[in-house]
Design an enzyme around this catalytic site. Structure first.
Site, mmCIF file in Angstrom:
data_model
loop_
_atom_site.group_PDB
_atom_site.id
_atom_site.type_symbol
_atom_site.label_atom_id
_atom_site.label_comp_id
_atom_site.label_asym_id
_atom_site.label_seq_id
_atom_site.Cartn_x
_atom_site.Cartn_y
_atom_site.Cartn_z
ATOM 1 N N THR A 176 -12.365 1.821 -5.992
ATOM 2 C CA THR A 176 -12.838 2.444 -7.240
ATOM 3 C C THR A 176 -14.011 3.355 -6.870
ATOM 4 O O THR A 176 -15.157 3.069 -7.209
ATOM 5 C CB THR A 176 -13.289 1.375 -8.263
ATOM 6 O OG1 THR A 176 -14.221 0.477 -7.622
ATOM 7 C CG2 THR A 176 -12.142 0.576 -8.793
ATOM 8 N N LYS B 102 -24.132 0.761 8.312
ATOM 9 C CA LYS B 102 -24.816 -0.439 8.805
ATOM 10 C C LYS B 102 -24.124 -0.884 10.086
ATOM 11 O O LYS B 102 -23.015 -0.420 10.380
ATOM 12 C CB LYS B 102 -24.805 -1.545 7.750
ATOM 13 C CG LYS B 102 -23.445 -2.128 7.451
ATOM 14 C CD LYS B 102 -23.618 -3.317 6.525
ATOM 15 C CE LYS B 102 -22.356 -4.112 6.417
ATOM 16 N NZ LYS B 102 -22.487 -5.273 5.556
ATOM 17 N N LEU C 194 -17.639 -9.955 -0.583
ATOM 18 C CA LEU C 194 -17.716 -9.870 0.879
ATOM 19 C C LEU C 194 -18.538 -8.669 1.336
ATOM 20 O O LEU C 194 -18.607 -7.642 0.672
ATOM 21 C CB LEU C 194 -16.329 -9.834 1.511
ATOM 22 C CG LEU C 194 -15.402 -8.636 1.312
ATOM 23 C CD1 LEU C 194 -15.733 -7.478 2.228
ATOM 24 C CD2 LEU C 194 -13.970 -9.079 1.548
ATOM 25 N N ASP D 230 0.859 -1.192 0.000
ATOM 26 C CA ASP D 230 0.000 0.000 0.000
ATOM 27 C C ASP D 230 0.891 1.236 0.000
ATOM 28 O O ASP D 230 2.027 1.189 0.477
ATOM 29 C CB ASP D 230 -0.913 -0.002 1.234
ATOM 30 C CG ASP D 230 -2.135 0.871 1.048
ATOM 31 O OD1 ASP D 230 -3.252 0.331 0.891
ATOM 32 O OD2 ASP D 230 -1.985 2.122 1.031
ATOM 33 N N CYS E 135 -20.201 0.732 -1.468
ATOM 34 C CA CYS E 135 -20.372 -0.168 -2.624
ATOM 35 C C CYS E 135 -21.680 0.039 -3.380
ATOM 36 O O CYS E 135 -21.669 0.512 -4.512
ATOM 37 C CB CYS E 135 -20.267 -1.617 -2.168
ATOM 38 S SG CYS E 135 -18.695 -1.943 -1.354
HETATM 39 C C1 UGA Z 1 -22.369 -5.075 -0.389
HETATM 40 C C2 UGA Z 1 -22.801 -6.458 -0.882
HETATM 41 O O1 UGA Z 1 -23.793 -7.001 -0.008
HETATM 42 C C3 UGA Z 1 -21.611 -7.407 -0.933
HETATM 43 O O2 UGA Z 1 -22.001 -8.672 -1.462
HETATM 44 C C4 UGA Z 1 -20.539 -6.783 -1.827
HETATM 45 O O3 UGA Z 1 -19.382 -7.599 -1.895
HETATM 46 C C5 UGA Z 1 -20.147 -5.424 -1.267
HETATM 47 O O4 UGA Z 1 -21.310 -4.579 -1.218
HETATM 48 C C6 UGA Z 1 -19.117 -4.830 -2.170
HETATM 49 O O5 UGA Z 1 -19.439 -4.530 -3.320
HETATM 50 O O6 UGA Z 1 -17.959 -4.766 -1.788
HETATM 51 P P1 UGA Z 1 -21.862 -4.028 2.022
HETATM 52 O O7 UGA Z 1 -21.692 -2.710 1.329
HETATM 53 O O8 UGA Z 1 -20.861 -4.439 3.051
HETATM 54 O O9 UGA Z 1 -21.914 -5.224 0.955
HETATM 55 O O10 UGA Z 1 -23.255 -3.950 2.775
HETATM 56 P P2 UGA Z 1 -24.672 -4.710 2.706
HETATM 57 O O11 UGA Z 1 -24.742 -5.687 3.796
HETATM 58 O O12 UGA Z 1 -24.949 -5.164 1.333
HETATM 59 O O13 UGA Z 1 -25.637 -3.496 3.055
HETATM 60 C C7 UGA Z 1 -25.708 -2.364 2.190
HETATM 61 C C8 UGA Z 1 -26.686 -1.359 2.699
HETATM 62 O O14 UGA Z 1 -28.015 -1.830 2.504
HETATM 63 C C9 UGA Z 1 -26.581 -1.026 4.184
HETATM 64 O O15 UGA Z 1 -26.687 0.379 4.334
HETATM 65 C C10 UGA Z 1 -27.761 -1.741 4.799
HETATM 66 O O16 UGA Z 1 -28.216 -1.106 5.959
HETATM 67 C C11 UGA Z 1 -28.774 -1.657 3.680
HETATM 68 N N1 UGA Z 1 -29.823 -2.706 3.709
HETATM 69 C C12 UGA Z 1 -29.483 -4.013 3.585
HETATM 70 C C13 UGA Z 1 -31.153 -2.350 3.815
HETATM 71 O O17 UGA Z 1 -31.483 -1.146 3.923
HETATM 72 N N2 UGA Z 1 -32.107 -3.314 3.819
HETATM 73 C C14 UGA Z 1 -31.801 -4.633 3.688
HETATM 74 O O18 UGA Z 1 -32.739 -5.461 3.682
HETATM 75 C C15 UGA Z 1 -30.460 -4.979 3.577
#
Ligand code: UGA
Length: 463
Positions: free
Chosen positions: A97, A343, A165, A42, A280
């Site tokens: 990115t 989250k 992930l 890094d 993401c």
């Molecule tokens: C997301 C994807 O779930 C992963 O599979 C992916 O690898 C990752 O992006 C990435 O591209 O690196 P992440 O950003 O860690 O993962 O978070 P999530 O668990 O997907 O939650 C995303 C958002 O959606 C959070 O703000 C969460 O509170 C919200 N959410 C999730 C809702 O509002 N309702 C739901 O039912 C689920």
């Protein structure tokens, strides 16, 4: 026992990981835990020093222990010296990115810099080396990187190996992924070398039966953005239903449960609330739309604009609900916000719905206090004008309305009776629909969920 069979592997691979943020640092430590020799590279000296001393630069459950264990085992090291990666057989690109300022497209400058570093430093005099892309990139990037490598005269084989992930579950998701995708080069000989090296890296995971899909570069790149777009669409779908429930006196949590019994629909990712954020989902759907525009197929993804718009409206909706509980004015009222991270189990504030709601309310003149179990320190340095406190008790003291915006377990477990004694006016906005409306109402609170009964629409519906 003299030899630990887990620690001594016959086919240990020499790996480098370029970019040691969230994705890269966790990937590096997990690869070391599979028995490989890993070096993380890094440009950020402070981050590298922190990782080398076993202190994660971000909050991720289970990562500190894994990092400690792997550093002690001697198979993992972090460096800022690109010369150190010369002899690795496989180089994972795990740089960010982010969204370009003022545009929908992704900023590929870190990917370009990583590729340049590889071209300048990797020694392919004794045979080819593999570049495995993990970063989320616009479709077409892998082929472009392969062309750049070919032009440089280095024998580098590009494979796209997207990462799925989730923050908060990064370690588990890396060592127990639900699928592994290889986007292989078109040349069959190169594809075969790429497949073999990745198979060696993931041998232990593949042996447990995790599905492995072999495809080409564009499909692998699209798999990643398609998955995130689908997840975002699911969340916005249920939030659109929440708006319908609000307008009719329906209850979106019951609706989600009922439709979720159909396993073609499923129950996951149907939690209505203040919507999705993070580093993401929001930027990925925007970059996907931008890329579709460049490819002349923007109409195929117009629906994602609506997904984005529904998502952002939920934030405004939470502000409006709080405002309504205060008679339409924030000035002169104390507002307590529980949760700042996008989250739970994360200290990530990027595009956080909780934070945006808090900032909107603050800018409308409220005496706003915010707390978060993991993100408080990050919040203090990012937004010094916000009043950040360490505990729920400090946040809600004398509050006129409390908003629960990140569903940390400790907030879900709050006792409405105990909290009632601390606030000035018992108003609660449950921005994640995780509290029991009846229990809070019984303790004297005016409860408002997102598309849930017990709101004003429910009262109207009963008339
Ligand atoms: C997301 C994807 O779930 C992963 O599979 C992916 O690898 C990752 O992006 C990435 O591209 O690196 P992440 O950003 O860690 O993962 O978070 P999530 O668990 O997907 O939650 C995303 C958002 O959606 C959070 O703000 C969460 O509170 C919200 N959410 C999730 C809702 O509002 N309702 C739901 O039912 C689920």
């Amino acid at each position: 026992q003299l030899i630990d069979p887990v620690k001594v592997r016959l086919s240990s691979v020499r790996i480098s990981v370029i970019g040691c943020g969230y994705l890269g640092a966790v990937h590096a430590a997990c690869m070391a835990s599979l028995g490989h020799q890993v070096i993380g590279l890094d440009v950020d000296e402070a981050k590298v020093a922190s990782l080398n001393s076993g202190v994660p630069p971000f909050y991720e459950p289970g990562f500190a222990e894994l990092l400690d264990e792997q550093l002690a085992g001697g198979r993992l090291e972090f460096t800022t010296d690109p010369g150190r990666i010369a002899q690795a057989q496989i180089h994972f690109i795990a740089v960010g990115t982010p969204q370009l300022a003022g545009r929908y497209a992704a900023d590929l400058s870190y990917v370009r810099a990583a590729v340049q570093t590889l071209i300048e430093n990797v020694d392919t005099s004794k045979g080819p080396a593999v570049i495995a892309g993990k970063s989320t990139v616009p479709v077409g990037t892998a082929r472009h990187i392969q062309d750049l490598c070919d032009e440089s005269g280095n024998d580098l084989i590009v494979v796209w190996n997207p990462e799925f992930l989730r923050e908060g579950f990064a370690v588990t998701d890396t060592v127990h992924p639900d699928r592994i995708v290889y986007g292989l080069p078109d040349d069959p000989d190169r594809a075969e070398v790429g497949r073999k090296v990745l198979d060696e890296c993931y041998a232990e995971l593949l042996a447990t039966g995790i599905p492995r899909l072999l495809t080409n570069h564009p499909t692998a790149e699209l798999v990643k953005v398609a998955a995130n777009s689908f997840l975002a669409t699911k969340i916005s779908f249920i939030n659109a239903m929440a708006q319908l429930c609000d307008a009719t006196g329906g209850d979106v949590t019951q609706l989600a449960e009922a439709i979720g019994y159909d396993d073609r629909i499923g129950k996951k990712f149907l939690r209505a609330g203040v919507g999705f954020g993070g580093g993401c989902l929001p930027k990925d759907i925007r970059a996907f739309m931008a890329r579709a525009g460049e490819l002349g197929v923007d109409e195929a993804l117009t629906f994602l604009r609506e997904v984005d718009a529904i998502n952002l409206r939920q934030r405004d909706k939470a502000v409006e609900m709080a405002s309504n509980l205060l008679g339409g004015r924030f000035v002169g009222h104390k507002v307590a916000v529980l949760g700042a991270a996008f989250k739970p189990n994360s200290d990530d504030l990027r595009d956080s719905p909780a934070l945006e709601v808090a900032q909107q309310i603050w800018s409308r003149g409220a005496d706003l206090v915010i707390t978060d179990p993991a993100a408080a320190d990050a919040l203090r340095s990012k937004l010094p004008n916000l009043n950040v406190v360490d505990t729920v008790a400090e946040a809600v003291a004398g509050a006129d309305v409390v908003l629960l915006l990140t569903e940390w377990q400790e907030y879900r477990d709050l006792d409405p009776r105990e909290l009632r004694a601390l606030v000035r006016t018992p108003n609660i906005v449950d921005g994640r629909n995780v509290l029991d409306p009846q229990r809070w109402a019984d303790a004297g609170w005016t409860y408002r969920g997102m598309g849930r009964l017990a709101g004003p629409a429910a009262a109207r519906a009963q008339v």
